[in-house]
Design an enzyme around this catalytic site. Structure first.
Site, PDB file in Angstrom:
ATOM      1  N   TRP A 343     -14.046 -24.754  29.003  1.00 35.09           N
ATOM      2  CA  TRP A 343     -14.594 -24.329  27.716  1.00 35.09           C
ATOM      3  C   TRP A 343     -16.058 -24.716  27.579  1.00 35.09           C
ATOM      4  CZ3 TRP A 343     -15.109 -27.753  23.078  1.00 35.09           C
ATOM      5  CH2 TRP A 343     -15.172 -29.107  23.442  1.00 35.09           C
ATOM      6  N   ASP A 344     -16.514 -25.581  28.486  1.00 38.55           N
ATOM      7  CA  ASP A 344     -17.911 -26.026  28.471  1.00 38.55           C
ATOM      8  C   ASP A 344     -18.868 -24.843  28.359  1.00 38.55           C
ATOM      9  OD1 ASP A 344     -16.307 -28.073  29.404  1.00 38.55           O
ATOM     10  OD2 ASP A 344     -17.701 -28.746  30.945  1.00 38.55           O
ATOM     11  N   GLU A 470      -9.691 -35.448  24.345  1.00 36.49           N
ATOM     12  CA  GLU A 470      -8.570 -35.557  25.270  1.00 36.49           C
ATOM     13  C   GLU A 470      -7.870 -36.917  25.204  1.00 36.49           C
ATOM     14  OE1 GLU A 470     -10.018 -34.421  29.101  1.00 36.49           O
ATOM     15  OE2 GLU A 470     -10.470 -32.375  28.461  1.00 36.49           O
ATOM     16  N   LYS A 583     -12.462 -39.776  22.978  1.00 42.34           N
ATOM     17  CA  LYS A 583     -13.251 -39.645  24.195  1.00 42.34           C
ATOM     18  C   LYS A 583     -14.575 -38.950  23.890  1.00 42.34           C
ATOM     19  CE  LYS A 583     -12.958 -37.526  28.815  1.00 42.34           C
ATOM     20  NZ  LYS A 583     -12.233 -36.528  29.642  1.00 42.34           N
ATOM     21  N   GLN A 584     -14.519 -38.044  22.912  1.00 37.92           N
ATOM     22  CA  GLN A 584     -15.687 -37.215  22.608  1.00 37.92           C
ATOM     23  C   GLN A 584     -15.568 -36.649  21.205  1.00 37.92           C
ATOM     24  OE1 GLN A 584     -13.897 -34.935  25.813  1.00 37.92           O
ATOM     25  NE2 GLN A 584     -14.707 -33.100  24.845  1.00 37.92           N
TER      26      GLN A 584
END
Length: 757
Positions: A343-344, A470, A583-584
């Site tokens: 998806w980046d 994630e 995580k993000q």
């Protein structure tokens, strides 16, 4: 500074510099490996083709229905970089105490890499070795490598094309491949005069890769011999004084060409009278045009100025150029994540490409359209009777993630891809493309969300998904997923209605018949959008990441036993999933993409809460926090976050640059300037700008394309917005509407217009 330069060779940085000095053109990528090879130490001697794949079996400890039985991997193709150097029979390499005057430079103005050093032989002589290479932006199949030696003695150059190739593997790191590494088999090799032709083939996907190498030698008083050894084609050049060997390397594959060898023979003839110098000169012209259209300039901060230039150059080299390719997590610079696309592309990389090169952005969307058949099949495996589910990680379109909680369950990729199509339409008004390709993608991806969602207490809910974070898996009503799906459904209806009243209505009707679209499907999606459920904290002051996140205990950050990073390499997933730890960016990323769906207060409180529980273990995180800090007015904190992003690969802060550059971080860092400090957004088909400037910068500027206009934005003490080409356009500066004809000068501190031409 328009180049990356090193004046010292250090073995410990060998793998990192192979990634940093990568050269590519979106189709072909060469890691920055040494032609003469290394005296010792590791190397990932990689050359790659974007979109090339082999399918290998996927082993599961426990198998269940719908799990992938095979997955894609990007093969390393034949190694044509090697050119060994011998001086009076002594092998020349970078051996400590034997070399001096080392220099290495990757030039961003012409795309050329030049490396040189003096080698001191055992017999007391000194030789100057120079290695040059360029990967053509004009001809994606072409790379030229030059080896030049000046030496008062016998010189032998040994050019090798090696077909016995294996991929890199590291069983200790889940971000790299493990297991099967032999992905290409040797099919044939031929030598005709000074031309070598080699073909390799994937054993399962049956894709051929052919390389044709022409050797051009500047010296007539040399002896040239060839050897067709087992899986290697070897050319030896022997002479004295000064020898320059050029390797004109042409590469193609059977994905794009029915007969790659025939195509390359014809292509190589077109370059018969070309010289390395003329090719480099043309490359400089192309790059000159690129910088003129797109350059981000920063004054007063050399680190940021260089980093953004490096990253823009790398994005140009690594983004796919046709419908067969995309942008892998590590681009064409290494083998991390096995060459998979994520998806980046749509969320981090596509926005930069859309604003700087809309035609190339369209190619990225065409790749997704081309992968619809595999995505429909994946949806059926997951139990959906209709629609398409895009693979979380893939090359050919099949799901290549073996761990479904943090892979297949990330259904948001469907909405991410839809978001990119919608942004493209909002930025270009390309209704024809939406009729022919975009609408079908929006409908098919939307059908899956309608199938998995349901109504409860009057709201539309989506259960059992994983959002961008994630460290939180298989949850109900992930805010990011829900708000992106709502946006997807809303704009699908808008675009569909416009198409029905456009010159493309017959194309649309045929498309809808082809996919058996029922009369009320679009209307049902619109209804779901309007009734989408969004979880909130108990005081309803900010959006909860999902319906259970805020009820979990916070990760014990201060406990020594829980301080190892990154978490995914040190703790069991279940231990992580049970806690509030990110995580993000997740909900905050949704706020960046769809700020019209959240109030300023909710955005600020969400930022303050989630920042405390985020580890930034993901390379995708710091840039988003930086952009959002800028959006909320904390410009100095934004600078600190974005500085982390700018130096991530240059300083190897995540300790895995050896596996390739972090492409999403690279693009996210560029968005830090455009989206962050300048506050650019495309919202409801309108262009918004909220300019600011960090105190460490004197000024900055950049260019964007929007609805056929080429616009320059400059920010110093004041902000100047100039329409370089195109008709007048309405834009929004700090939410006030202006008609941009030629130029607007704006005082962003007092929020007053100074000049309006």
């Amino acid at each position: 500074m328009y180049y990356l330069e090193k004046t010292e060779y250090q073995e410990k940085n060998q793998l990192i510099e192979e990634s940093l000095y990568v050269q590519g053109n979106g189709y072909l990528g060469l890691r920055g490996c040494f032609e003469e090879k290394y005296p010792h130490g590791n190397t990932i001697r990689g050359t790659y083709i974007n979109g090339l794949y082999e399918r290998v079996p996927m082993n599961h400890a426990e198998f269940a229905h719908g799990f992938p039985e095979e997955h894609d991997r990007q093969p390393r193709i034949m190694d044509f970089q090697t050119c060994e150097v011998f001086l009076d029979g002594e092998r020349a390499q970078l051996i400590q105490g034997k070399t001096s005057q080392y220099s290495r430079r990757l030039n961003f103005e012409n795309g050329e890499s030049i490396r040189s050093y003096c080698y001191h032989t055992d017999n007391g002589k000194k030789a100057l070795l120079t290695f040059k290479r360029v990967v053509s932006l004009e001809c994606p199949s072409l790379a030229v490598l030059v080896t030049e030696v000046n030496y008062d003695g016998a010189i032998e150059l040994i050019s090798v094309i090696d077909g016995d190739i294996e991929n890199y593997s590291d069983h200790k790191d889940p971000r790299t491949a493990r297991g099967q590494t032999k992905l290409l088999e040797y099919e044939k090799g031929e030598i005709e005069e000074d031309t070598c032709v080699m073909t390799l083939k994937t054993t399962q996907s049956h894709i051929k890769v052919t390389a044709l190498i022409n050797h051009v030698i500047n010296h007539h008083s040399v002896n040239v011999s060839h050897e067709n050894r087992s899986k290697q084609l070897i050319t030896r050049v022997n002479g004295k004084g000064n020898i320059r060997l050029e390797k004109w390397c042409f590469v193609s594959d059977s994905l794009r060409q029915a007969e790659p060898e025939k195509y390359l023979r014809k292509l190589s003839k077109e370059f018969t009278f070309e010289t390395y110098e003329s090719l480099t000169k043309r490359q400089a012209h192309q790059l000159g045009m690129f910088w003129k259209r797109t350059q981000i300039s920063i004054e007063g901060d050399d680190t940021a100025a260089f980093a953004t230039r490096f990253m823009q150059f790398q994005l140009l080299q690594n983004v796919g150029v046709d419908a067969y390719s995309n942008v892998s997590a590590k681009g064409l610079s290494g083998e991390g994540y096995e060459g998979h696309y994520f998806w980046d592309t749509e969320i981090y990389i596509f926005p930069v490409i859309l604003l700087t090169d809309p035609k190339r952005a369209k190619k990225l969307l065409e790749y997704r359209y081309k992968r619809l058949p595999e995505s429909r099949e994946e949806a059926r495996k997951l139990g959906h009777l209709k629609g398409a589910k895009y693979a979380w990680r893939t090359i050919s379109g099949i799901e290549s993630s073996g761990y479904f909680p943090a892979g297949t369950a990330q259904y948001h990729i469907n909405a991410d891809i839809a978001y990119a199509f919608i942004q493209y339409y909002q930025a270009t008004n390309d209704l024809a493309f939406m009729a022919k390709k975009g609408l079908e993608v929006l409908i098919e991806t939307g059908r899956v969300f309608m199938d998995m969602g349901h109504y409860h207490d009057g709201h539309f809910h989506i259960y059992d998904v994983t959002g961008p974070d994630e460290y939180t898996a298989i949850v109900n009503d992930n805010y990011y997923t829900n708000v992106m799906v709502a946006h997807h459904f809303k704009w699908l209806n808008i675009i569909y209605q416009r198409l029905l009243h456009s010159p493309y209505k017959d194309i649309v009707k045929d498309k809808c018949m082809h996919i058996f679209l029922e009369d009320d499907e679009i209307e049902q999606m619109k209804k779901a959008s309007e009734r989408m459920y969004y979880p909130m904290d108990k005081d309803k002051s900010f959006y909860a990441q999902d319906d259970s996140f805020l009820s979990k205990p916070v990760w014990p950050f201060e406990n020594e036993d829980y301080m190892k990073r990154p978490l995914l390499l040190n703790y069991h997933p279940l231990a992580i999933y049970r806690h509030q730890v990110l995580k993000q960016a997740d909900s905050l990323l949704a706020h960046m993409l769809l700020e019209e769906e959240v109030t300023e207060s909710q955005m600020k409180k969400g930022y303050e809460y989630y920042e405390k529980v985020t580890t930034h273990d993901s390379s995708l995180s710091s840039c988003i926090y930086g952009i959002m800090a800028a959006r909320l007015g904390d410009i100095e904190k934004a600078y600190d976050y974005l500085h982390e992003s700018w130096v991530m690969d240059l300083k190897d802060t995540h300790r895995n640059t050896k596996d390739g550059l972090h492409m999403a971080n690279i693009s996210g860092s560029l968005l830090g300037v455009i989206y962050g400090f300048a506050g650019v957004r495309i919202i409801e088909e309108k262009l918004y700008i909220r300019p600011q400037k960090p105190s460490k910068w004197d000024a900055y500027s950049f260019y964007i394309y929007f609805k056929g206009r080429h616009i320059k934005i400059e920010v110093a003490d004041k902000c100047r917005i100039t329409c370089l080409s195109g008709k007048p356009l309405s834009i929004y500066i700090n939410d006030a509407c202006y008609e941009l004809k030629k130029e607007i000068e704006y005082d962003y501190q007092s929020r007053q217009t100074l000049t309006h031409l």
